[in-house]
Design a protein around this motif. Structure first.
Motif, PDB file in Angstrom:
ATOM      1  N   UNK A 174      -4.249  -9.091  13.558  1.00 23.74           N
ATOM      2  CA  UNK A 174      -5.406  -8.263  13.196  1.00 23.74           C
ATOM      3  C   UNK A 174      -5.089  -6.788  13.383  1.00 23.74           C
ATOM      4  N   UNK A 175      -3.831  -6.434  13.137  1.00 27.09           N
ATOM      5  CA  UNK A 175      -3.347  -5.090  13.415  1.00 27.09           C
ATOM      6  C   UNK A 175      -4.090  -3.973  12.726  1.00 27.09           C
ATOM      7  N   UNK A 176      -4.636  -4.237  11.543  1.00 27.62           N
ATOM      8  CA  UNK A 176      -5.329  -3.178  10.816  1.00 27.62           C
ATOM      9  C   UNK A 176      -6.456  -2.544  11.592  1.00 27.62           C
ATOM     10  N   UNK A 177      -7.107  -3.315  12.460  1.00 29.05           N
ATOM     11  CA  UNK A 177      -8.219  -2.771  13.238  1.00 29.05           C
ATOM     12  C   UNK A 177      -7.740  -2.030  14.485  1.00 29.05           C
ATOM     13  N   UNK A 178      -6.458  -2.161  14.834  1.00 30.63           N
ATOM     14  CA  UNK A 178      -5.915  -1.515  16.029  1.00 30.63           C
ATOM     15  C   UNK A 178      -5.268  -0.167  15.729  1.00 30.63           C
ATOM     16  N   UNK A 179      -5.113   0.190  14.466  1.00 27.29           N
ATOM     17  CA  UNK A 179      -4.284   1.344  14.121  1.00 27.29           C
ATOM     18  C   UNK A 179      -4.741   2.632  14.789  1.00 27.29           C
ATOM     19  N   UNK A 250     -10.518 -23.232  -8.363  1.00 28.92           N
ATOM     20  CA  UNK A 250     -11.956 -22.953  -8.309  1.00 28.92           C
ATOM     21  C   UNK A 250     -12.277 -21.768  -9.224  1.00 28.92           C
ATOM     22  N   UNK A 251     -13.062 -21.981 -10.269  1.00 36.00           N
ATOM     23  CA  UNK A 251     -13.343 -20.916 -11.239  1.00 36.00           C
ATOM     24  C   UNK A 251     -14.034 -19.718 -10.599  1.00 36.00           C
ATOM     25  N   UNK A 252     -14.799 -19.968  -9.531  1.00 33.55           N
ATOM     26  CA  UNK A 252     -15.469 -18.877  -8.826  1.00 33.55           C
ATOM     27  C   UNK A 252     -14.642 -18.357  -7.656  1.00 33.55           C
ATOM     28  N   UNK A 253     -13.394 -18.760  -7.579  1.00 37.52           N
ATOM     29  CA  UNK A 253     -12.560 -18.379  -6.452  1.00 37.52           C
ATOM     30  C   UNK A 253     -12.340 -16.876  -6.340  1.00 37.52           C
ATOM     31  N   UNK A 254     -12.313 -16.411  -5.108  1.00 31.04           N
ATOM     32  CA  UNK A 254     -12.238 -14.968  -4.807  1.00 31.04           C
ATOM     33  C   UNK A 254     -11.630 -14.825  -3.420  1.00 31.04           C
ATOM     34  N   UNK A 255     -10.705 -13.881  -3.252  1.00 29.22           N
ATOM     35  CA  UNK A 255     -10.067 -13.676  -1.944  1.00 29.22           C
ATOM     36  C   UNK A 255      -9.874 -12.183  -1.734  1.00 29.22           C
ATOM     37  N   UNK A 256     -10.291 -11.692  -0.563  1.00 36.11           N
ATOM     38  CA  UNK A 256     -10.149 -10.267  -0.244  1.00 36.11           C
ATOM     39  C   UNK A 256      -9.351 -10.102   1.032  1.00 36.11           C
ATOM     40  N   UNK A 257      -8.439  -9.141   1.020  1.00 38.34           N
ATOM     41  CA  UNK A 257      -7.618  -8.799   2.179  1.00 38.34           C
ATOM     42  C   UNK A 257      -7.981  -7.386   2.614  1.00 38.34           C
ATOM     43  N   UNK A 258      -8.577  -7.253   3.788  1.00 40.90           N
ATOM     44  CA  UNK A 258      -8.936  -5.943   4.332  1.00 40.90           C
ATOM     45  C   UNK A 258      -7.710  -5.295   4.960  1.00 40.90           C
ATOM     46  N   UNK A 259      -7.483  -4.021   4.632  1.00 43.26           N
ATOM     47  CA  UNK A 259      -6.373  -3.257   5.207  1.00 43.26           C
ATOM     48  C   UNK A 259      -6.892  -2.000   5.885  1.00 43.26           C
ATOM     49  N   UNK A 260      -6.487  -1.810   7.142  1.00 38.44           N
ATOM     50  CA  UNK A 260      -6.745  -0.542   7.813  1.00 38.44           C
ATOM     51  C   UNK A 260      -5.657   0.462   7.473  1.00 38.44           C
ATOM     52  N   UNK A 261      -6.008   1.746   7.487  1.00 35.83           N
ATOM     53  CA  UNK A 261      -5.065   2.809   7.122  1.00 35.83           C
ATOM     54  C   UNK A 261      -5.240   3.997   8.077  1.00 35.83           C
ATOM     55  N   UNK A 262      -4.146   4.628   8.427  1.00 40.85           N
ATOM     56  CA  UNK A 262      -4.209   5.866   9.215  1.00 40.85           C
ATOM     57  C   UNK A 262      -3.265   6.905   8.626  1.00 40.85           C
ATOM     58  N   UNK A 263      -3.702   8.149   8.661  1.00 47.00           N
ATOM     59  CA  UNK A 263      -2.821   9.295   8.445  1.00 47.00           C
ATOM     60  C   UNK A 263      -2.936  10.164   9.690  1.00 47.00           C
ATOM     61  N   UNK A 264      -1.801  10.503  10.250  1.00 44.52           N
ATOM     62  CA  UNK A 264      -1.783  11.172  11.565  1.00 44.52           C
ATOM     63  C   UNK A 264      -0.981  12.470  11.507  1.00 44.52           C
ATOM     64  N   UNK A 265      -1.454  13.459  12.241  1.00 44.93           N
ATOM     65  CA  UNK A 265      -0.730  14.713  12.407  1.00 44.93           C
ATOM     66  C   UNK A 265      -0.082  14.710  13.784  1.00 44.93           C
ATOM     67  N   UNK A 266       1.218  15.017  13.848  1.00 47.20           N
ATOM     68  CA  UNK A 266       1.913  14.962  15.134  1.00 47.20           C
ATOM     69  C   UNK A 266       1.307  15.861  16.194  1.00 47.20           C
TER      70      UNK A 266
END
Length: 266
Positions: A174-179, A250-266
């Motif tokens: 679940x790394x996306x939520x830890x970024x 499944x004709x109604x099939x649907x799949x979503x992948x949530x991604x966390x993102x960060x942009x950081x300044x040193x």
């Protein structure tokens, strides 16, 4: 430091990696890529995102690094096919990058930190090689936030098993939520957080996504690790692959992948 890559480098994994582009996997970073920038792409795999970076920052230089040689060969071939002469690829360790301090304008990692035993140490090393006015960027999936339709007990079990295998590897499914927390612990002075999702819903998208996971379940390092850890059986793995095929149909099939993102300044 030794990490175990949960997915491994089976063809079904590389099939997924080769689909990735700057547009569908790093759109949050594209506004920071300017002609003349020097970019380090960590965990670049077969390099499809890296190739796009090279096109965007030319005449700037791009270096893609990974700790496995096989995908790097694919990356070099892809760069040659696209005629990109401002890009190189090399084997390197994210915890001990062979570069001087402040070497790059942009340091990027896509779907890397979740697989590491010490993502904070990796981010500190990424920060070290980034210039003071540069950007460190990372994007990682959150397996706990994945959603699909219709309900499928087989996919429920697949997700549970994947997360168990990753945790046995001392990784973070679940790394996306830890970024954000990781970046702050790594000492970044400014962290901007965003999120985006992949969605697979058309018949073609369902077939592509479902088949690559069915293949991973049967034959990839993920399957070998799940069996080796005593978390499943060959019979159950075959049942989970069958569940993926049912979702494809499944004709109604649907799949979503949530991604966390960060942009950081040193």
């Amino acid at each position: 430091m030794s990490d175990t890559y949960t997915h491994g480098h089976h063809e079904s994994v590389l099939r997924s990696h080769r689909w990735r582009t700057a547009e569908n996997s790093a759109a949050y970073l594209v506004p920071h890529l300017r002609p003349g920038s020097e970019v380090l792409d960590i965990g670049c795999g077969p390099g499809t995102i890296t190739h796009d970076f090279a096109a965007l920052v030319a005449p700037g230089r791009v270096l893609g690094v990974d700790n496995v040689d096989e995908p790097l060969e694919l990356a070099r071939a892809g760069a040659a096919e696209r005629g990109l002469d401002n890009i190189t690829f090399a084997n390197a360790d994210v915890y001990d990058l062979p570069h001087a301090d402040a070497s790059f304008d942009v340091v990027h990692a896509h779907q890397v930190l979740q697989h590491l035993t010490d993502p904070v140490a990796a981010l500190r090393e990424m920060r070290r090689v980034c210039r003071p006015d540069g950007v460190v960027a990372a994007r990682d999936a959150d397996y706990g936030g994945m959603r699909w339709f219709p309900d499928n007990p087989g996919l429920d079990r697949w997700l549970e098993l994947y997360r168990d295998v990753a945790r046995h590897n001392d990784a973070y499914p679940d790394g996306g939520t830890h970024l954000k927390a990781w970046a702050r612990e790594a000492g970044f002075r400014e962290v901007t957080c965003t999120a985006s999702a992949w969605c697979f819903a058309t018949p073609e998208e369902r077939a592509w996504w479902g088949n690559l996971w069915a293949d991973r379940i049967r034959r990839s390092s993920f399957a070998e690790q799940a069996l080796g850890h005593g978390l499943t059986t060959r019979t159950e793995l075959e049942e989970l692959a069958t569940a993926w095929h049912a979702w494809i149909d499944a004709e109604d099939g649907w799949f979503a992948v949530l991604n966390g993102e960060i942009t950081c300044r040193p």
